[in-house]
Scaffold this motif. Structure first.
Motif, PDB file in Angstrom:
ATOM      1  N   LEU A 225      57.708  39.738  40.351  1.00  0.00           N
ATOM      2  CA  LEU A 225      58.942  40.312  39.824  1.00  0.00           C
ATOM      3  C   LEU A 225      58.568  41.261  38.701  1.00  0.00           C
ATOM      4  CD1 LEU A 225      62.045  40.014  40.248  1.00  0.00           C
ATOM      5  CD2 LEU A 225      62.014  38.251  38.473  1.00  0.00           C
ATOM      6  N   LYS A 226      58.948  42.540  38.864  1.00  0.00           N
ATOM      7  CA  LYS A 226      58.543  43.554  37.885  1.00  0.00           C
ATOM      8  C   LYS A 226      59.765  44.294  37.346  1.00  0.00           C
ATOM      9  CE  LYS A 226      54.003  44.239  40.001  1.00  0.00           C
ATOM     10  NZ  LYS A 226      53.042  45.200  40.589  1.00  0.00           N
ATOM     11  N   PHE A 227      59.828  44.403  36.019  1.00  0.00           N
ATOM     12  CA  PHE A 227      60.947  45.073  35.364  1.00  0.00           C
ATOM     13  C   PHE A 227      60.974  46.558  35.689  1.00  0.00           C
ATOM     14  CE2 PHE A 227      62.466  47.597  31.747  1.00  0.00           C
ATOM     15  CZ  PHE A 227      63.777  47.144  31.662  1.00  0.00           C
ATOM     16  N   ASP A 228      62.182  47.094  35.904  1.00  0.00           N
ATOM     17  CA  ASP A 228      62.341  48.525  36.150  1.00  0.00           C
ATOM     18  C   ASP A 228      63.129  49.187  35.022  1.00  0.00           C
ATOM     19  OD1 ASP A 228      61.853  50.730  38.090  1.00  0.00           O
ATOM     20  OD2 ASP A 228      64.037  50.850  38.025  1.00  0.00           O
ATOM     21  N   HIS A 229      64.414  48.820  34.854  1.00  0.00           N
ATOM     22  CA  HIS A 229      65.195  49.409  33.768  1.00  0.00           C
ATOM     23  C   HIS A 229      66.466  48.603  33.512  1.00  0.00           C
ATOM     24  CE1 HIS A 229      67.148  51.216  37.341  1.00  0.00           C
ATOM     25  NE2 HIS A 229      68.244  51.234  36.588  1.00  0.00           N
ATOM     26  N   VAL A 230      67.073  48.863  32.351  1.00  0.00           N
ATOM     27  CA  VAL A 230      68.343  48.227  31.980  1.00  0.00           C
ATOM     28  C   VAL A 230      69.496  49.067  32.515  1.00  0.00           C
ATOM     29  CG1 VAL A 230      69.867  47.621  30.053  1.00  0.00           C
ATOM     30  CG2 VAL A 230      67.430  47.074  29.930  1.00  0.00           C
ATOM     31  N   GLU A 231      70.454  48.410  33.157  1.00  0.00           N
ATOM     32  CA  GLU A 231      71.635  49.094  33.691  1.00  0.00           C
ATOM     33  C   GLU A 231      72.787  49.090  32.684  1.00  0.00           C
ATOM     34  OE1 GLU A 231      72.789  50.135  37.375  1.00  0.00           O
ATOM     35  OE2 GLU A 231      70.880  51.004  36.773  1.00  0.00           O
ATOM     36  N   SER A 232      73.090  47.929  32.116  1.00  0.00           N
ATOM     37  CA  SER A 232      74.220  47.818  31.196  1.00  0.00           C
ATOM     38  C   SER A 232      74.067  46.580  30.325  1.00  0.00           C
ATOM     39  CB  SER A 232      75.546  47.751  31.974  1.00  0.00           C
ATOM     40  OG  SER A 232      75.582  46.598  32.793  1.00  0.00           O
ATOM     41  N   VAL A 233      74.885  46.543  29.269  1.00  0.00           N
ATOM     42  CA  VAL A 233      74.858  45.429  28.329  1.00  0.00           C
ATOM     43  C   VAL A 233      76.285  45.043  27.975  1.00  0.00           C
ATOM     44  CG1 VAL A 233      74.172  44.688  26.002  1.00  0.00           C
ATOM     45  CG2 VAL A 233      72.638  46.142  27.331  1.00  0.00           C
ATOM     46  N   LYS A 234      76.541  43.753  27.865  1.00  0.00           N
ATOM     47  CA  LYS A 234      77.804  43.279  27.313  1.00  0.00           C
ATOM     48  C   LYS A 234      77.543  41.993  26.545  1.00  0.00           C
ATOM     49  CE  LYS A 234      79.449  40.852  31.491  1.00  0.00           C
ATOM     50  NZ  LYS A 234      80.578  40.760  32.461  1.00  0.00           N
ATOM     51  N   PHE A 235      78.545  41.531  25.806  1.00  0.00           N
ATOM     52  CA  PHE A 235      78.364  40.375  24.942  1.00  0.00           C
ATOM     53  C   PHE A 235      79.405  39.299  25.250  1.00  0.00           C
ATOM     54  CE2 PHE A 235      76.634  44.040  22.794  1.00  0.00           C
ATOM     55  CZ  PHE A 235      75.420  43.572  22.299  1.00  0.00           C
ATOM     56  N   HIS A 236      78.980  38.035  25.090  1.00  0.00           N
ATOM     57  CA  HIS A 236      79.855  36.888  25.282  1.00  0.00           C
ATOM     58  C   HIS A 236      79.935  36.144  23.948  1.00  0.00           C
ATOM     59  CE1 HIS A 236      79.535  37.369  29.702  1.00  0.00           C
ATOM     60  NE2 HIS A 236      78.274  37.689  29.428  1.00  0.00           N
ATOM     61  N   VAL A 237      81.142  35.933  23.453  1.00  0.00           N
ATOM     62  CA  VAL A 237      81.315  35.337  22.130  1.00  0.00           C
ATOM     63  C   VAL A 237      82.100  34.031  22.238  1.00  0.00           C
ATOM     64  CG1 VAL A 237      82.137  35.700  19.773  1.00  0.00           C
ATOM     65  CG2 VAL A 237      81.322  37.650  21.126  1.00  0.00           C
ATOM     66  N   LEU A 238      81.490  32.948  21.719  1.00  0.00           N
ATOM     67  CA  LEU A 238      82.119  31.626  21.748  1.00  0.00           C
ATOM     68  C   LEU A 238      82.161  30.993  20.358  1.00  0.00           C
ATOM     69  CD1 LEU A 238      80.188  31.115  24.899  1.00  0.00           C
ATOM     70  CD2 LEU A 238      82.473  30.129  24.871  1.00  0.00           C
ATOM     71  N   GLN A 239      82.097  31.807  19.336  1.00  0.00           N
ATOM     72  CA  GLN A 239      82.103  31.310  17.958  1.00  0.00           C
ATOM     73  C   GLN A 239      83.487  30.879  17.487  1.00  0.00           C
ATOM     74  OE1 GLN A 239      80.419  33.769  14.918  1.00  0.00           O
ATOM     75  NE2 GLN A 239      78.404  33.888  15.874  1.00  0.00           N
ATOM     76  N   ILE A 240      84.532  31.499  18.038  1.00  0.00           N
ATOM     77  CA  ILE A 240      85.885  31.270  17.549  1.00  0.00           C
ATOM     78  C   ILE A 240      86.492  30.045  18.229  1.00  0.00           C
ATOM     79  CG2 ILE A 240      88.149  32.313  17.180  1.00  0.00           C
ATOM     80  CD1 ILE A 240      85.790  33.702  15.749  1.00  0.00           C
ATOM     81  N   ASN A 241      86.969  29.100  17.453  1.00  0.00           N
ATOM     82  CA  ASN A 241      87.550  27.881  18.005  1.00  0.00           C
ATOM     83  C   ASN A 241      88.661  28.192  19.009  1.00  0.00           C
ATOM     84  OD1 ASN A 241      85.881  26.319  16.399  1.00  0.00           O
ATOM     85  ND2 ASN A 241      87.405  26.053  14.781  1.00  0.00           N
ATOM     86  N   ASN A 242      88.554  27.568  20.189  1.00  0.00           N
ATOM     87  CA  ASN A 242      89.566  27.671  21.257  1.00  0.00           C
ATOM     88  C   ASN A 242      89.571  29.011  21.988  1.00  0.00           C
ATOM     89  OD1 ASN A 242      90.612  25.042  20.658  1.00  0.00           O
ATOM     90  ND2 ASN A 242      91.770  25.950  18.968  1.00  0.00           N
ATOM     91  N   TRP A 243      88.597  29.869  21.703  1.00  0.00           N
ATOM     92  CA  TRP A 243      88.621  31.190  22.331  1.00  0.00           C
ATOM     93  C   TRP A 243      87.237  31.582  22.858  1.00  0.00           C
ATOM     94  CZ3 TRP A 243      93.155  33.521  23.234  1.00  0.00           C
ATOM     95  CH2 TRP A 243      94.249  33.122  22.462  1.00  0.00           C
ATOM     96  N   TYR A 244      87.286  32.366  23.935  1.00  0.00           N
ATOM     97  CA  TYR A 244      86.099  33.033  24.478  1.00  0.00           C
ATOM     98  C   TYR A 244      86.479  34.488  24.719  1.00  0.00           C
ATOM     99  CZ  TYR A 244      83.319  35.031  28.265  1.00  0.00           C
ATOM    100  OH  TYR A 244      82.585  35.890  29.044  1.00  0.00           O
ATOM    101  N   PHE A 245      85.607  35.405  24.326  1.00  0.00           N
ATOM    102  CA  PHE A 245      85.870  36.811  24.663  1.00  0.00           C
ATOM    103  C   PHE A 245      84.587  37.555  24.958  1.00  0.00           C
ATOM    104  CE2 PHE A 245      85.688  36.761  19.979  1.00  0.00           C
ATOM    105  CZ  PHE A 245      84.876  37.848  19.685  1.00  0.00           C
ATOM    106  N   GLU A 246      84.721  38.617  25.759  1.00  0.00           N
ATOM    107  CA  GLU A 246      83.611  39.504  26.102  1.00  0.00           C
ATOM    108  C   GLU A 246      83.799  40.826  25.372  1.00  0.00           C
ATOM    109  OE1 GLU A 246      83.332  40.138  30.284  1.00  0.00           O
ATOM    110  OE2 GLU A 246      83.224  38.006  30.770  1.00  0.00           O
ATOM    111  N   VAL A 247      82.699  41.456  25.039  1.00  0.00           N
ATOM    112  CA  VAL A 247      82.719  42.784  24.420  1.00  0.00           C
ATOM    113  C   VAL A 247      81.888  43.715  25.298  1.00  0.00           C
ATOM    114  CG1 VAL A 247      82.226  44.134  22.355  1.00  0.00           C
ATOM    115  CG2 VAL A 247      82.911  41.733  22.132  1.00  0.00           C
TER     116      VAL A 247
END
Length: 287
Positions: A225-247
């Protein structure tokens, strides 16, 4: 657009802003024209998103002095938080968003902490696998390192690995077991565990979970398995009580662009712990 291209584009536009007097920038970000106001309101970096989320920076990019009464000000924070959502998405532009903002600001005690854990970057990348280009998702976590911090790979998702460990039905798994008296026969019956390699994991403990990250490192070291390139990035946040959100990154004209909340869910603690185990299975999660 990959992370390097976004960074290069941002540096270029910032340079132009300080070297021309015109109100409209002669260059462009991506395929659209951007005036100075759009540039300042755009959430250009994830660190800027965090600052605005906490109201340590206003919607125009002005840093707020920690000694100022405006710093973390709940009322002003309540006006800026809605601007951090993708307003073109019904899931992040309605009553759920308003409930989230109210929940965050009524006590004004929950903030996004860079070193607070429980937030992850999902890096969608292209790799070469047996001569073919394939998609691999790397889950990255922030880890403290001495007086600083670093990003580490906490999990990986690759279809080939998932195919190695299909989730069989419980009734099917119950057909495959070693009799509790097998030790009295010197485990002579253990041969049947190896008759079908596809179900060898059925003979593991009931709490066994496949370690995809170890498989990933093994395949990388073997050169399969050989790395080629990054396509995209996003973030997952679970720090906030009772909430999940993506950025996610939105490269478009207007005042609603850059890093914005692209998905929002109200979750209970059990659901949060389940998600945390997916993103960082090696860590014993706690409240």
């Amino acid at each position: 657009m990959n992370a390097f291209s976004r960074f290069f584009g941002f540096v270029l536009i910032t340079f132009l802003c300080f070297n021309i007097d015109a109100q409209v920038i002669s260059g462009s970000l991506g395929d659209f024209q951007m005036d100075e106001t759009e540039l300042y309101t755009m959430t250009k970096q994830m660190s800027q998103f965090i600052s605005r989320f906490n109201y340590e920076e206003d919607q125009y990019g002005t840093k707020i002095d920690p000694k100022s009464p405006d710093y973390h000000n709940a009322a002003k924070r309540k006006t800026v938080l809605p601007l951090l959502f993708d307003m073109e998405n019904p899931r992040t532009a309605g009553s759920l968003r308003d409930f989230f903002v109210d929940d965050l600001t009524k006590n004004n005690s929950q903030f996004f902490q860079f070193l607070g854990g429980k937030w992850y970057s999902e890096v969608s990348a292209k790799f070469i696998w047996k001569g073919n280009t394939v998609d691999v998702s790397l889950i990255m976590a922030i880890e403290k390192e001495g007086l600083g911090s670093k990003w580490v790979i906490s999990n990986v998702f690759f279809n080939e690995f998932q195919q190695y460990f299909p989730q069989g039905e419980l009734a099917e798994k119950e057909k495959h077991f070693l009799h509790p008296m097998s030790h009295e026969l010197d485990f002579m019956n253990i041969y049947k565990a190896f008759n079908d390699p596809q179900i060898i994991d059925y003979y593991a403990s009931t709490d066994y979970q496949p370690d995809y990250l170890t498989l990933f490192f093994y395949e990388i070291k073997k050169g399969n398995l050989k790395f080629d390139h990054v396509e995209s990035v996003k973030f997952h946040v679970l720090q906030i009580n009772n909430w999940y959100f993506e950025v996610s990154w939105f490269n478009r004209a207007g005042y609603n662009s850059g890093w914005l909340i692209s998905n929002l869910m109200y979750i209970n603690e059990e659901e949060r712990q389940t998600l945390l185990k997916i993103y960082q299975p090696s860590i014993q999660q706690t409240k």
